[in-house]
Design an enzyme around this catalytic site. Structure first.
Site, mmCIF file in Angstrom:
data_model
loop_
_atom_site.group_PDB
_atom_site.id
_atom_site.type_symbol
_atom_site.label_atom_id
_atom_site.label_comp_id
_atom_site.label_asym_id
_atom_site.label_seq_id
_atom_site.Cartn_x
_atom_site.Cartn_y
_atom_site.Cartn_z
ATOM 1 N N LYS A 45 0.159 -0.823 -0.011
ATOM 2 C CA LYS A 45 -0.191 -0.064 0.096
ATOM 3 C C LYS A 45 1.185 1.269 0.703
ATOM 4 O O LYS A 45 0.307 2.587 -0.331
ATOM 5 C CB LYS A 45 -0.965 -0.131 1.255
ATOM 6 N N GLY A 46 2.015 0.861 0.415
ATOM 7 C CA GLY A 46 2.531 2.486 0.824
ATOM 8 C C GLY A 46 3.249 3.337 -0.702
ATOM 9 O O GLY A 46 2.365 4.773 -0.592
ATOM 10 N N GLU A 101 7.419 2.384 -6.231
ATOM 11 C CA GLU A 101 8.054 2.492 -5.248
ATOM 12 C C GLU A 101 8.130 3.125 -3.962
ATOM 13 O O GLU A 101 8.530 4.264 -5.172
ATOM 14 C CB GLU A 101 8.652 1.527 -4.736
ATOM 15 N N ASP A 102 7.086 3.047 -2.670
ATOM 16 C CA ASP A 102 7.434 4.191 -2.138
ATOM 17 C C ASP A 102 8.572 4.147 -1.601
ATOM 18 O O ASP A 102 9.582 5.226 -1.498
ATOM 19 C CB ASP A 102 6.538 4.092 -1.021
ATOM 20 N N ASP A 105 14.182 -0.486 1.165
ATOM 21 C CA ASP A 105 15.508 -0.422 2.318
ATOM 22 C C ASP A 105 16.350 -1.618 2.049
ATOM 23 O O ASP A 105 17.297 -1.969 1.542
ATOM 24 C CB ASP A 105 13.583 -1.120 3.300
ATOM 25 N N PHE A 154 13.604 5.684 10.537
ATOM 26 C CA PHE A 154 12.763 4.912 9.852
ATOM 27 C C PHE A 154 11.810 5.814 9.780
ATOM 28 O O PHE A 154 11.460 7.047 10.706
ATOM 29 C CB PHE A 154 11.919 4.095 11.262
ATOM 30 N N ASP A 161 4.304 3.629 6.267
ATOM 31 C CA ASP A 161 3.234 3.776 7.903
ATOM 32 C C ASP A 161 4.121 3.432 8.188
ATOM 33 O O ASP A 161 5.009 2.738 8.819
ATOM 34 C CB ASP A 161 2.309 2.636 7.123
ATOM 35 N N ARG A 167 0.149 7.043 7.308
ATOM 36 C CA ARG A 167 0.189 6.689 5.527
ATOM 37 C C ARG A 167 -0.150 8.231 5.533
ATOM 38 O O ARG A 167 0.320 9.045 4.420
ATOM 39 C CB ARG A 167 -0.700 6.032 5.304
#
Ligand code: PRP
Length: 177
Positions: A45-46, A101-102, A105, A154, A161, A167
Site C-alpha cells: 500500500k505504501g 515503489e515508495d 530498504d 525509520f 506507515d 500513511r
C-alpha cells in the site's frame, strides 16, 4: 512498541519537497521513456500516494495496475519474507511497465515485484522509488529513478506507515522510539 505511545518526529521531506521532486522524477521518466503508453504498476500500500501524484505529474497516457507486497507487518524490521498478491497488475505481456515503489530498504520487495513482473514477459520494465535507503540494502537491486536518498531513519507519512498508522501525513517525518 505500540505506535500510539510514539509520535512522528521531525519533517524530513516537506510537502513542497515532495511535490518538487515528484515533478522532477516525472521529467526524468518522460525523457527516458518518451513515447507511447506506459503501464504503471503501483506497489500497495505504501506507494499509493506517490503513485497517484507521479501519474498526474507524468501528464501522459497511462494504464494502471496494482501489486500488493507486505513484509514488515507491525514491526520496524523486514521479516525477510515478502508476501505478494499480483492478481490486479493488469495485462503485462509486451507492455512497457513502470513499477512504482515508495521506499527501497533491504531491496527484497522490489526484487520480488520485478521478478514477478518480468516472468509475465513485458516489453520493458523500469522502476521508480520515491525514497532509497542504500545503507539498508541486503539484496543487489537499485531503482532506475530515485526521488531521495535517505539516511537510515525509520520514516512515516506520504504512504509510509508504522503498523498501518501515519500513511495519511502529507509530509514525510522521522519515527523513532
Ligand atoms: C514497505 C514499503 C516497501 C517495502 C520496502 O512495504 O512500502 O514496499 O517495505 O522494504 P524492503 O526494501 O526491505 O523490502 P510493507 O511491507 O511495509 O507494506 P506496505 O507497502 O503495505 O506498507
Amino acid at each position: 512498541m505500540d505506535s500510539d505511545s510514539m509520535a512522528p518526529g521531525e519533517v524530513i521531506y516537506s510537502e513542497e519537497d515532495i511535490a518538487q521532486r515528484t515533478a522532477g522524477l516525472a521529467r526524468e521518466i518522460n525523457a527516458a521513456i518518451p513515447d507511447g503508453n506506459l503501464h504503471v504498476i503501483i506497489t500497495q500500500k505504501g506507494a499509493l500516494y506517490f503513485g497517484v501524484d507521479l501519474i498526474r505529474a507524468l501528464g501522459r497516457r497511462v494504464t494502471i495496475g496494482f501489486i500488493t507486497a507486505s513484509s514488515y507487518g507491525d514491526g520496524m524490521e523486514s521479516s525477510g519474507e515478502v508476501q505478494l498478491r499480483s492478481e490486479d497488475t493488469g495485462e503485462i505481456t509486451a507492455r512497457r511497465v513502470l513499477i512504482v515503489e515508495d521506499i527501497i530498504d533491504t531491496g527484497r520487495t522490489l526484487q520480488s515485484v520485478v521478478n514477478t513482473i518480468r516472468s509475465r514477459k513485458p516489453a520493458s520494465v523500469h522502476t521508480v522509488a520515491f525514497i532509497d535507503k542504500p545503507a539498508r540494502r541486503e539484496v543487489a537491486i537499485d531503482a532506475d529513478f530515485v526521488g531521495f536518498s535517505a539516511e537510515d531513519v525509520f520514516l512515516v507519512g506520504y504512504g509510509l506507515d508504522h503498523a498501518e498508522a501515519y500513511r495519511e501525513l502529507p509530509c514525510i517525518r522521522s519515527f523513532e522510539p
